[in-house]
Write a protein that holds these residues in place. Structure first.
Motif, PDB file in Angstrom:
ATOM      1  N   ALA A  26       1.885 -18.598  -4.836  1.00  0.00           N
ATOM      2  CA  ALA A  26       1.502 -19.617  -3.844  1.00  0.00           C
ATOM      3  C   ALA A  26       0.405 -20.524  -4.404  1.00  0.00           C
ATOM      4  CB  ALA A  26       1.048 -18.950  -2.548  1.00  0.00           C
TER       5      ALA A  26
ATOM      6  N   GLY B  77      11.268 -10.486 -11.467  1.00  0.00           N
ATOM      7  CA  GLY B  77      11.310 -11.860 -10.967  1.00  0.00           C
ATOM      8  C   GLY B  77      12.619 -12.222 -10.293  1.00  0.00           C
TER       9      GLY B  77
ATOM     10  N   GLY C 273       3.669 -10.089  -8.160  1.00  0.00           N
ATOM     11  CA  GLY C 273       4.988  -9.759  -8.723  1.00  0.00           C
ATOM     12  C   GLY C 273       5.108  -9.997 -10.212  1.00  0.00           C
TER      13      GLY C 273
ATOM     14  N   ILE D   1      -9.395 -20.607  -8.201  1.00  0.00           N
ATOM     15  CA  ILE D   1     -10.242 -19.472  -8.614  1.00  0.00           C
ATOM     16  C   ILE D   1      -9.461 -18.169  -8.445  1.00  0.00           C
ATOM     17  CG2 ILE D   1     -12.496 -20.569  -8.282  1.00  0.00           C
ATOM     18  CD1 ILE D   1     -12.669 -19.196  -5.578  1.00  0.00           C
ATOM     19  N   GLU D   2      -9.670 -17.264  -9.367  1.00  0.00           N
ATOM     20  CA  GLU D   2      -8.871 -16.036  -9.398  1.00  0.00           C
ATOM     21  C   GLU D   2      -9.788 -14.864  -9.725  1.00  0.00           C
ATOM     22  OE1 GLU D   2      -5.609 -14.825  -8.902  1.00  0.00           O
ATOM     23  OE2 GLU D   2      -6.753 -13.040  -9.421  1.00  0.00           O
ATOM     24  N   ARG D   3      -9.710 -13.804  -8.933  1.00  0.00           N
ATOM     25  CA  ARG D   3     -10.620 -12.673  -9.135  1.00  0.00           C
ATOM     26  C   ARG D   3     -10.221 -11.821 -10.350  1.00  0.00           C
ATOM     27  NH1 ARG D   3     -10.291  -8.734  -4.131  1.00  0.00           N
ATOM     28  NH2 ARG D   3     -11.537  -7.408  -5.459  1.00  0.00           N
ATOM     29  N   GLY D   4      -8.921 -11.816 -10.677  1.00  0.00           N
ATOM     30  CA  GLY D   4      -8.439 -10.946 -11.763  1.00  0.00           C
ATOM     31  C   GLY D   4      -8.454 -11.637 -13.113  1.00  0.00           C
TER      32      GLY D   4
ATOM     33  N   GLN E 264      -1.585  -5.741  -8.664  1.00  0.00           N
ATOM     34  CA  GLN E 264      -1.593  -6.713  -7.562  1.00  0.00           C
ATOM     35  C   GLN E 264      -2.457  -7.937  -7.857  1.00  0.00           C
ATOM     36  OE1 GLN E 264       0.088  -6.408  -4.698  1.00  0.00           O
ATOM     37  NE2 GLN E 264       0.677  -4.273  -4.642  1.00  0.00           N
ATOM     38  N   PHE E 265      -3.557  -7.745  -8.556  1.00  0.00           N
ATOM     39  CA  PHE E 265      -4.537  -8.817  -8.722  1.00  0.00           C
ATOM     40  C   PHE E 265      -4.590  -9.331 -10.159  1.00  0.00           C
ATOM     41  CE2 PHE E 265      -7.476  -7.046  -5.131  1.00  0.00           C
ATOM     42  CZ  PHE E 265      -6.574  -7.500  -4.199  1.00  0.00           C
ATOM     43  N   GLY E 266      -4.713 -10.652 -10.278  1.00  0.00           N
ATOM     44  CA  GLY E 266      -4.845 -11.285 -11.587  1.00  0.00           C
ATOM     45  C   GLY E 266      -3.919 -12.482 -11.672  1.00  0.00           C
TER      46      GLY E 266
ATOM     47  N   GLY F 199      -0.354 -13.207  -9.929  1.00  0.00           N
ATOM     48  CA  GLY F 199      -0.218 -12.561  -8.630  1.00  0.00           C
ATOM     49  C   GLY F 199       0.524 -11.242  -8.657  1.00  0.00           C
TER      50      GLY F 199
ATOM     51  N   VAL G 142      -7.759 -20.471  -3.598  1.00  0.00           N
ATOM     52  CA  VAL G 142      -8.204 -19.104  -3.905  1.00  0.00           C
ATOM     53  C   VAL G 142      -6.980 -18.253  -4.224  1.00  0.00           C
ATOM     54  CG1 VAL G 142      -9.463 -17.072  -3.076  1.00  0.00           C
ATOM     55  CG2 VAL G 142     -10.184 -19.378  -2.365  1.00  0.00           C
ATOM     56  N   GLY G 143      -6.905 -17.792  -5.454  1.00  0.00           N
ATOM     57  CA  GLY G 143      -5.806 -16.917  -5.869  1.00  0.00           C
ATOM     58  C   GLY G 143      -4.775 -17.650  -6.711  1.00  0.00           C
ATOM     59  N   MET G 144      -4.421 -17.024  -7.818  1.00  0.00           N
ATOM     60  CA  MET G 144      -3.497 -17.642  -8.767  1.00  0.00           C
ATOM     61  C   MET G 144      -2.160 -16.897  -8.789  1.00  0.00           C
ATOM     62  SD  MET G 144      -4.734 -18.795 -12.486  1.00  0.00           S
ATOM     63  CE  MET G 144      -4.119 -20.245 -13.277  1.00  0.00           C
TER      64      MET G 144
ATOM     65  N   SER H  76       7.222  -7.638 -12.275  1.00  0.00           N
ATOM     66  CA  SER H  76       8.560  -7.315 -11.764  1.00  0.00           C
ATOM     67  C   SER H  76       9.570  -8.069 -12.615  1.00  0.00           C
ATOM     68  CB  SER H  76       8.690  -7.758 -10.312  1.00  0.00           C
ATOM     69  OG  SER H  76       8.818  -9.166 -10.257  1.00  0.00           O
TER      70      SER H  76
HETATM   71  C1  LIG Z   1       5.713  -4.729  -7.970  1.00  0.00           C
HETATM   72  C2  LIG Z   1       6.149  -5.966  -7.225  1.00  0.00           C
HETATM   73  C3  LIG Z   1       7.385  -6.542  -7.521  1.00  0.00           C
HETATM   74  C4  LIG Z   1       7.801  -7.707  -6.868  1.00  0.00           C
HETATM   75  N1  LIG Z   1       8.998  -8.283  -7.215  1.00  0.00           N
HETATM   76  C5  LIG Z   1       9.392  -9.441  -6.640  1.00  0.00           C
HETATM   77  C6  LIG Z   1      10.573 -10.092  -7.063  1.00  0.00           C
HETATM   78  O1  LIG Z   1      11.290  -9.626  -7.956  1.00  0.00           O
HETATM   79  N2  LIG Z   1      10.927 -11.240  -6.431  1.00  0.00           N
HETATM   80  C7  LIG Z   1      10.153 -11.781  -5.427  1.00  0.00           C
HETATM   81  O2  LIG Z   1      10.511 -12.840  -4.906  1.00  0.00           O
HETATM   82  N3  LIG Z   1       9.015 -11.175  -5.010  1.00  0.00           N
HETATM   83  C8  LIG Z   1       8.615 -10.033  -5.603  1.00  0.00           C
HETATM   84  N4  LIG Z   1       7.454  -9.422  -5.192  1.00  0.00           N
HETATM   85  C9  LIG Z   1       6.683 -10.030  -4.113  1.00  0.00           C
HETATM   86  C10 LIG Z   1       5.879 -11.215  -4.666  1.00  0.00           C
HETATM   87  O3  LIG Z   1       5.158 -10.792  -5.774  1.00  0.00           O
HETATM   88  C11 LIG Z   1       4.939 -11.747  -3.580  1.00  0.00           C
HETATM   89  O4  LIG Z   1       5.720 -12.194  -2.494  1.00  0.00           O
HETATM   90  C12 LIG Z   1       4.121 -12.893  -4.130  1.00  0.00           C
HETATM   91  O5  LIG Z   1       3.363 -12.483  -5.252  1.00  0.00           O
HETATM   92  C13 LIG Z   1       3.171 -13.444  -3.060  1.00  0.00           C
HETATM   93  O6  LIG Z   1       2.527 -14.539  -3.638  1.00  0.00           O
HETATM   94  P1  LIG Z   1       1.091 -15.019  -3.169  1.00  0.00           P
HETATM   95  O7  LIG Z   1       0.672 -16.097  -4.115  1.00  0.00           O
HETATM   96  O8  LIG Z   1       1.163 -15.348  -1.724  1.00  0.00           O
HETATM   97  O9  LIG Z   1       0.130 -13.745  -3.248  1.00  0.00           O
HETATM   98  P2  LIG Z   1      -0.274 -12.842  -4.514  1.00  0.00           P
HETATM   99  O10 LIG Z   1       0.809 -12.831  -5.520  1.00  0.00           O
HETATM  100  O11 LIG Z   1      -0.738 -11.549  -3.936  1.00  0.00           O
HETATM  101  O12 LIG Z   1      -1.485 -13.632  -5.151  1.00  0.00           O
HETATM  102  C14 LIG Z   1      -2.764 -13.612  -4.616  1.00  0.00           C
HETATM  103  C15 LIG Z   1      -3.747 -13.808  -5.761  1.00  0.00           C
HETATM  104  O13 LIG Z   1      -5.041 -13.965  -5.205  1.00  0.00           O
HETATM  105  C16 LIG Z   1      -5.973 -13.247  -5.979  1.00  0.00           C
HETATM  106  N5  LIG Z   1      -7.098 -12.926  -5.094  1.00  0.00           N
HETATM  107  C17 LIG Z   1      -7.098 -12.084  -4.054  1.00  0.00           C
HETATM  108  N6  LIG Z   1      -8.317 -12.085  -3.453  1.00  0.00           N
HETATM  109  C18 LIG Z   1      -9.079 -12.975  -4.150  1.00  0.00           C
HETATM  110  C19 LIG Z   1     -10.423 -13.441  -4.008  1.00  0.00           C
HETATM  111  N7  LIG Z   1     -11.237 -12.980  -3.050  1.00  0.00           N
HETATM  112  N8  LIG Z   1     -10.884 -14.347  -4.888  1.00  0.00           N
HETATM  113  C20 LIG Z   1     -10.061 -14.829  -5.907  1.00  0.00           C
HETATM  114  N9  LIG Z   1      -8.780 -14.432  -6.056  1.00  0.00           N
HETATM  115  C21 LIG Z   1      -8.299 -13.519  -5.197  1.00  0.00           C
HETATM  116  C22 LIG Z   1      -5.212 -12.027  -6.461  1.00  0.00           C
HETATM  117  O14 LIG Z   1      -5.782 -11.506  -7.658  1.00  0.00           O
HETATM  118  C23 LIG Z   1      -3.820 -12.621  -6.719  1.00  0.00           C
HETATM  119  O15 LIG Z   1      -3.657 -13.081  -8.037  1.00  0.00           O
HETATM  120  C24 LIG Z   1       6.986  -8.267  -5.844  1.00  0.00           C
HETATM  121  C25 LIG Z   1       5.743  -7.668  -5.544  1.00  0.00           C
HETATM  122  C26 LIG Z   1       5.319  -6.553  -6.227  1.00  0.00           C
HETATM  123  C27 LIG Z   1       3.962  -5.943  -5.904  1.00  0.00           C
END
Ligand SMILES: Cc1cc2nc3c(=O)[nH]c(=O)nc-3n(C[C@H](O)[C@H](O)[C@H](O)COP(=O)(O)OP(=O)(O)OC[C@H]3O[C@@H](n4cnc5c(N)ncnc54)[C@H](O)[C@@H]3O)c2cc1C
Length: 209
Positions: free
Chosen positions: A105, A164, A159, A123-126, A152-154, A157, A100-102, A162
């Motif tokens: 991670a 990167g 970041g 699966i991805e909500r965005g 935040q969503f799509g 994920g 769940v989530g693209m 950003s």
């Molecule tokens: C503006 C910004 C800048 C950043 N810059 C950096 C950087 O330069 N370097 C760095 O290392 N980190 C950066 N980060 C932090 C980094 O983006 C996060 O640590 C990272 O995205 C976490 O990854 P994740 O896959 O755990 O979660 P997320 O990236 O939050 O991914 C979760 C995904 O799940 C989806 N989702 C949520 N709920 C549901 C559901 N119910 N059903 C289906 N899909 C769902 C969301 O749409 C999202 O795509 C930044 C964050 C932000 C907001």
């Protein structure tokens, strides 16, 4: 291979200058003894402005390693490469895997599971990243928030918009960090993220990697 740490050279040093400095450091007379030089890490030393230096950590493929190491200075040692290998899994396992989530991670979990022979479903909500760019621009320009697809969503994920910023963690002995960085390079990131001290993929590139 031999590792040289903390080799400081002016930032305008050419490849030939690096080669000569390596010969001097390893006390090698014939530069043809050196088969290859790989940059493991490069950081900037700007403490003596306006003079700017790069500080290199290098892996050097060279003849007569043992002899060189016998007479080497403290900043020189045998180079050890840490290769990450995915833990062995039972690929006959026919259970469906849903991620769940693209974000980073979910994407990486999907990639690793696929490489291990599974067929995960993500699966991805965005929205996919191309459409998400438009939704995010609309939010910044006009304040219209799409609750399902935004900064935040799509796909990609949180970041994705950003620059990167990454950690190289040169001392990581699991080899996992360099495995992740190499995967980014395979998918379009610039090769210098493999060795620069404070790498970033770049805002204009990140969404395509
Ligand atoms: C503006 C910004 C800048 C950043 N810059 C950096 C950087 O330069 N370097 C760095 O290392 N980190 C950066 N980060 C932090 C980094 O983006 C996060 O640590 C990272 O995205 C976490 O990854 P994740 O896959 O755990 O979660 P997320 O990236 O939050 O991914 C979760 C995904 O799940 C989806 N989702 C949520 N709920 C549901 C559901 N119910 N059903 C289906 N899909 C769902 C969301 O749409 C999202 O795509 C930044 C964050 C932000 C907001």
């Amino acid at each position: 291979m031999i590792q040289i740490n903390q080799l400081k050279l002016p930032i305008y040093a050419t490849e030939e200058d690096v080669l000569q400095a390596v010969c001097k450091e390893l006390r090698i007379k014939n530069k043809k003894d050196i088969k290859n030089i790989r940059v493991l890490k490069r950081s900037v030393d700007s403490r003596k402005k306006p003079d700017l230096y790069y500080v290199y950590h290098l892996a050097v493929d060279v003849l007569h390693e043992e002899i060189i190491l016998k007479h080497a200075k403290n900043n020189i040692c045998l180079y050890e490469e840490y290769e990450f290998s995915f833990p062995k899994v039972d690929i006959r396992n026919d259970k469906n895997i849903v991620i769940v989530g693209m974000g980073p991670a979910g994407l990486f979990a999907g990639l690793m599971l696929s490489r291990a022979g599974y067929k995960p479903l993500i699966i991805e909500r965005g929205q996919k990243v191309e459409d998400r760019i438009r939704t995010v621009e609309d939010f910044f320009a006009n304040g219209n928030l799409n609750p399902k697809s935004n900064v935040q969503f799509g796909e990609g994920g949180a970041g994705t918009f950003s620059d990167g910023k990454l950690n190289t963690m040169i001392k990581d002995k699991s080899g996992f960090i360099s495995y992740v960085l190499k995967t980014f390079v395979e998918h379009g990131a610039d090769e210098d993220i493999l060795y620069v001290n404070k790498p970033h993929i770049g805002t204009d590139v990140l969404s395509r990697v």
